[in-house]
Scaffold this motif. Structure first.
Motif, PDB file in Angstrom:
ATOM      1  N   ASN A  39     -19.116 -12.343  -9.525  1.00 49.12           N
ATOM      2  CA  ASN A  39     -18.018 -12.639  -8.987  1.00 49.12           C
ATOM      3  C   ASN A  39     -16.943 -12.114  -8.675  1.00 49.12           C
ATOM      4  OD1 ASN A  39     -19.888 -15.115  -8.498  1.00 49.12           O
ATOM      5  ND2 ASN A  39     -19.625 -15.831 -10.459  1.00 49.12           N
ATOM      6  N   PRO A  40     -16.362 -11.627  -9.577  1.00 46.40           N
ATOM      7  CA  PRO A  40     -15.077 -10.726  -9.262  1.00 46.40           C
ATOM      8  C   PRO A  40     -15.416  -9.559  -8.503  1.00 46.40           C
ATOM      9  CG  PRO A  40     -15.238 -10.793 -11.445  1.00 46.40           C
ATOM     10  CD  PRO A  40     -16.464 -11.869 -11.236  1.00 46.40           C
ATOM     11  N   VAL A  41     -16.563  -8.825  -9.082  1.00 43.20           N
ATOM     12  CA  VAL A  41     -16.791  -7.701  -8.794  1.00 43.20           C
ATOM     13  C   VAL A  41     -16.842  -7.324  -7.136  1.00 43.20           C
ATOM     14  CG1 VAL A  41     -18.729  -5.804  -8.531  1.00 43.20           C
ATOM     15  CG2 VAL A  41     -18.178  -6.642 -10.574  1.00 43.20           C
ATOM     16  N   TRP A  42     -17.608  -8.119  -6.194  1.00 45.34           N
ATOM     17  CA  TRP A  42     -17.669  -8.270  -4.874  1.00 45.34           C
ATOM     18  C   TRP A  42     -16.281  -8.321  -4.121  1.00 45.34           C
ATOM     19  CZ3 TRP A  42     -21.243  -6.004  -2.869  1.00 45.34           C
ATOM     20  CH2 TRP A  42     -22.776  -5.877  -3.283  1.00 45.34           C
ATOM     21  N   PRO A  43     -15.570  -9.298  -4.567  1.00 43.97           N
ATOM     22  CA  PRO A  43     -14.137  -9.305  -3.915  1.00 43.97           C
ATOM     23  C   PRO A  43     -13.364  -8.138  -4.275  1.00 43.97           C
ATOM     24  CG  PRO A  43     -14.480 -11.518  -4.839  1.00 43.97           C
ATOM     25  CD  PRO A  43     -15.494 -10.495  -5.129  1.00 43.97           C
ATOM     26  N   ILE A  44     -13.369  -7.545  -5.427  1.00 45.43           N
ATOM     27  CA  ILE A  44     -12.544  -6.076  -5.670  1.00 45.43           C
ATOM     28  C   ILE A  44     -13.060  -4.913  -5.101  1.00 45.43           C
ATOM     29  CG2 ILE A  44     -12.144  -4.436  -7.426  1.00 45.43           C
ATOM     30  CD1 ILE A  44     -12.176  -6.835  -9.561  1.00 45.43           C
ATOM     31  N   THR A  45     -14.458  -4.942  -5.044  1.00 47.06           N
ATOM     32  CA  THR A  45     -15.138  -4.150  -3.978  1.00 47.06           C
ATOM     33  C   THR A  45     -14.537  -3.954  -2.703  1.00 47.06           C
ATOM     34  OG1 THR A  45     -17.055  -4.272  -5.420  1.00 47.06           O
ATOM     35  CG2 THR A  45     -17.349  -3.008  -3.210  1.00 47.06           C
ATOM     36  N   ALA A  46     -14.231  -4.960  -1.829  1.00 48.96           N
ATOM     37  CA  ALA A  46     -13.745  -5.348  -0.568  1.00 48.96           C
ATOM     38  C   ALA A  46     -12.577  -4.808  -0.386  1.00 48.96           C
ATOM     39  CB  ALA A  46     -13.858  -6.716   0.011  1.00 48.96           C
ATOM     40  N   LEU A  47     -11.703  -4.676  -1.670  1.00 55.45           N
ATOM     41  CA  LEU A  47     -10.254  -4.368  -1.601  1.00 55.45           C
ATOM     42  C   LEU A  47     -10.072  -2.678  -1.210  1.00 55.45           C
ATOM     43  CD1 LEU A  47      -8.428  -6.113  -4.629  1.00 55.45           C
ATOM     44  CD2 LEU A  47      -8.369  -6.724  -2.280  1.00 55.45           C
ATOM     45  N   TYR A  48     -11.287  -2.247  -1.466  1.00 52.70           N
ATOM     46  CA  TYR A  48     -11.183  -0.721  -1.112  1.00 52.70           C
ATOM     47  C   TYR A  48     -12.212  -0.184  -0.114  1.00 52.70           C
ATOM     48  CZ  TYR A  48     -14.867   0.042  -4.661  1.00 52.70           C
ATOM     49  OH  TYR A  48     -15.984  -0.020  -5.429  1.00 52.70           O
ATOM     50  N   PHE A  49     -13.267  -1.035   0.136  1.00 52.36           N
ATOM     51  CA  PHE A  49     -14.190  -0.777   1.098  1.00 52.36           C
ATOM     52  C   PHE A  49     -14.041  -1.755   2.400  1.00 52.36           C
ATOM     53  CE2 PHE A  49     -17.522   1.195  -1.424  1.00 52.36           C
ATOM     54  CZ  PHE A  49     -17.902   2.449  -0.592  1.00 52.36           C
ATOM     55  N   GLY A  50     -13.216  -2.639   2.247  1.00 50.46           N
ATOM     56  CA  GLY A  50     -12.708  -3.652   3.534  1.00 50.46           C
ATOM     57  C   GLY A  50     -14.237  -4.081   4.025  1.00 50.46           C
ATOM     58  N   PRO A  51     -14.134  -4.229   5.122  1.00 49.53           N
ATOM     59  CA  PRO A  51     -15.315  -4.988   5.954  1.00 49.53           C
ATOM     60  C   PRO A  51     -16.665  -4.311   5.551  1.00 49.53           C
ATOM     61  CG  PRO A  51     -13.655  -4.387   7.601  1.00 49.53           C
ATOM     62  CD  PRO A  51     -13.116  -3.619   6.225  1.00 49.53           C
ATOM     63  N   ILE A  52     -16.770  -3.016   5.058  1.00 46.65           N
ATOM     64  CA  ILE A  52     -17.914  -2.414   4.596  1.00 46.65           C
ATOM     65  C   ILE A  52     -18.474  -3.189   3.449  1.00 46.65           C
ATOM     66  CG2 ILE A  52     -19.013  -0.354   3.614  1.00 46.65           C
ATOM     67  CD1 ILE A  52     -17.244   1.266   5.554  1.00 46.65           C
ATOM     68  N   GLY A  53     -17.424  -3.610   2.505  1.00 46.52           N
ATOM     69  CA  GLY A  53     -17.778  -4.138   1.183  1.00 46.52           C
ATOM     70  C   GLY A  53     -18.071  -5.751   1.720  1.00 46.52           C
ATOM     71  N   LEU A  54     -17.629  -6.210   2.752  1.00 49.72           N
ATOM     72  CA  LEU A  54     -18.132  -7.558   3.077  1.00 49.72           C
ATOM     73  C   LEU A  54     -19.549  -7.591   3.743  1.00 49.72           C
ATOM     74  CD1 LEU A  54     -17.541 -10.600   3.917  1.00 49.72           C
ATOM     75  CD2 LEU A  54     -16.521  -9.737   6.094  1.00 49.72           C
ATOM     76  N   TRP A  55     -19.905  -6.407   4.433  1.00 48.88           N
ATOM     77  CA  TRP A  55     -21.378  -6.204   4.816  1.00 48.88           C
ATOM     78  C   TRP A  55     -22.123  -5.917   3.726  1.00 48.88           C
ATOM     79  CZ3 TRP A  55     -24.232  -1.814   3.810  1.00 48.88           C
ATOM     80  CH2 TRP A  55     -25.401  -1.957   4.403  1.00 48.88           C
ATOM     81  N   ALA A  56     -21.531  -5.262   2.744  1.00 48.52           N
ATOM     82  CA  ALA A  56     -22.695  -5.098   1.463  1.00 48.52           C
ATOM     83  C   ALA A  56     -22.947  -6.346   0.779  1.00 48.52           C
ATOM     84  CB  ALA A  56     -22.024  -4.091   0.679  1.00 48.52           C
ATOM     85  N   TYR A  57     -21.946  -7.223   0.798  1.00 46.99           N
ATOM     86  CA  TYR A  57     -21.965  -8.440  -0.070  1.00 46.99           C
ATOM     87  C   TYR A  57     -23.086  -9.284   0.609  1.00 46.99           C
ATOM     88  CZ  TYR A  57     -21.213 -13.360  -1.389  1.00 46.99           C
ATOM     89  OH  TYR A  57     -21.139 -14.608  -1.699  1.00 46.99           O
ATOM     90  N   TYR A  58     -23.155  -9.481   1.935  1.00 48.68           N
ATOM     91  CA  TYR A  58     -23.937 -10.315   2.731  1.00 48.68           C
ATOM     92  C   TYR A  58     -25.131  -9.565   2.792  1.00 48.68           C
ATOM     93  CZ  TYR A  58     -20.736 -13.850   4.197  1.00 48.68           C
ATOM     94  OH  TYR A  58     -19.864 -14.899   4.112  1.00 48.68           O
ATOM     95  N   ALA A  59     -25.340  -8.244   2.955  1.00 51.25           N
ATOM     96  CA  ALA A  59     -26.705  -7.411   2.961  1.00 51.25           C
ATOM     97  C   ALA A  59     -27.582  -7.522   1.638  1.00 51.25           C
ATOM     98  CB  ALA A  59     -26.277  -6.419   3.771  1.00 51.25           C
ATOM     99  N   LEU A  60     -26.573  -7.118   0.517  1.00 56.68           N
ATOM    100  CA  LEU A  60     -27.355  -6.726  -0.591  1.00 56.68           C
ATOM    101  C   LEU A  60     -27.115  -7.816  -1.832  1.00 56.68           C
ATOM    102  CD1 LEU A  60     -26.199  -3.051  -0.403  1.00 56.68           C
ATOM    103  CD2 LEU A  60     -28.248  -4.218   0.548  1.00 56.68           C
ATOM    104  N   GLY A  61     -25.845  -8.506  -1.752  1.00 55.38           N
ATOM    105  CA  GLY A  61     -25.552  -8.942  -3.072  1.00 55.38           C
ATOM    106  C   GLY A  61     -25.491 -10.657  -3.094  1.00 55.38           C
ATOM    107  N   ARG A  62     -25.429 -11.019  -1.816  1.00 54.52           N
ATOM    108  CA  ARG A  62     -24.975 -12.643  -1.599  1.00 54.52           C
ATOM    109  C   ARG A  62     -26.388 -13.436  -2.308  1.00 54.52           C
ATOM    110  NH1 ARG A  62     -25.260 -16.515   3.694  1.00 54.52           N
ATOM    111  NH2 ARG A  62     -23.363 -17.867   3.172  1.00 54.52           N
ATOM    112  N   ALA A  63     -26.088 -14.260  -3.095  1.00 55.31           N
ATOM    113  CA  ALA A  63     -27.084 -15.347  -3.707  1.00 55.31           C
ATOM    114  C   ALA A  63     -27.661 -16.127  -3.046  1.00 55.31           C
ATOM    115  CB  ALA A  63     -26.291 -16.046  -5.015  1.00 55.31           C
TER     116      ALA A  63
END
Length: 232
Positions: A39-63
């Protein structure tokens, strides 16, 4: 002198990153991760990957969307169940896990050095590297413990030992990439004049953390294949 265009790009990048992290947090309230530490990992990932991190969350990690009790036994799935997804995705998610601890530790250490002026052997840059690693290692092991211990059913002592074994090499690989970029920032691009109170500094650190992700990815691949880390 930092060019105006770079300051503007940096501000836009940071806005995109914080917006991406916020959108993930909002979605996590409705769809929390099966493994709580993510739960904290994905938002922290977005802090450096930005929109790519958001895409990765929805494409690969969303529950999967929570289901009612009568439906819970049917058609439920999670994107990041390592048993039913390609190995590269499990490795990617494991790398975000490693990167989150490193990123959070680096942010804390950079501000600590900046506000206190701490210097080892007269060097604030050397202090940054040492404290970055110490905080990253501490938080990285904590993140790793809360994934490995529940998956393996380990107690506190055994869980910490397993977390250190799993995280030491992957964390070090991340920091090698990040520290190399920080050295370029310091000794090639900007000199000692760029500090954490500048948006350009954090834009440069975003790039460094992405480089760190790239250097830790093959290490995570090896560690999972070797059975030292769990597939995420």
């Amino acid at each position: 002198m930092i060019p105006l265009w770079l300051t503007i790009v940096s501000i836009l990048s940071l806005i995109a990153a914080f917006s991406s992290a916020a959108l993930i947090i909002i979605d996590l309230r409705k769809r929390p991760q099966p493994m709580a530490v993510m739960n904290p990992v994905w938002p922290i990932t977005a802090l450096y990957f930005g929109p790519i991190g958001l895409w990765a969350y929805y494409a690969l990690g969303r529950a999967a969307k929570p289901q009612s009790a009568e439906m819970s036994g049917h058609n439920g799935h999670h994107h990041h169940d390592g048993s039913d997804q390609p190995f590269w995705i499990s490795t990617f998610i494991g790398s975000t896990h490693c990167g989150a601890g490193c990123t959070l530790g680096d942010i804390i250490a950079e501000f600590l050095v900046f506000f206190t002026g701490a210097a080892f052997v007269g060097s604030t840059f050397g202090t940054e590297l040492v404290l970055d690693y110490v905080f990253a290692f501490t938080l990285g092991v904590a993140f790793q413990y809360f994934s490995i211990a529940p998956m393996r059913g380990l107690g506190l002592k055994d869980g910490i030992i397993a977390a250190v074994k799993a995280d030491f090499l992957s964390l070090t690989a991340f920091e090698v990439g990040l520290f190399g970029w920080m050295a370029l920032m310091r000794f090639v691009f900007f000199g000692p004049h760029l500090h954490p109170d500048s948006p350009v500094y954090w834009f440069m650190m975003q790039i460094g953390m992405i480089i760190g992700f790239a250097t830790t990815y093959p290490m995570n691949w090896f560690l999972v294949r070797a059975g030292i880390k769990e597939a995420m």
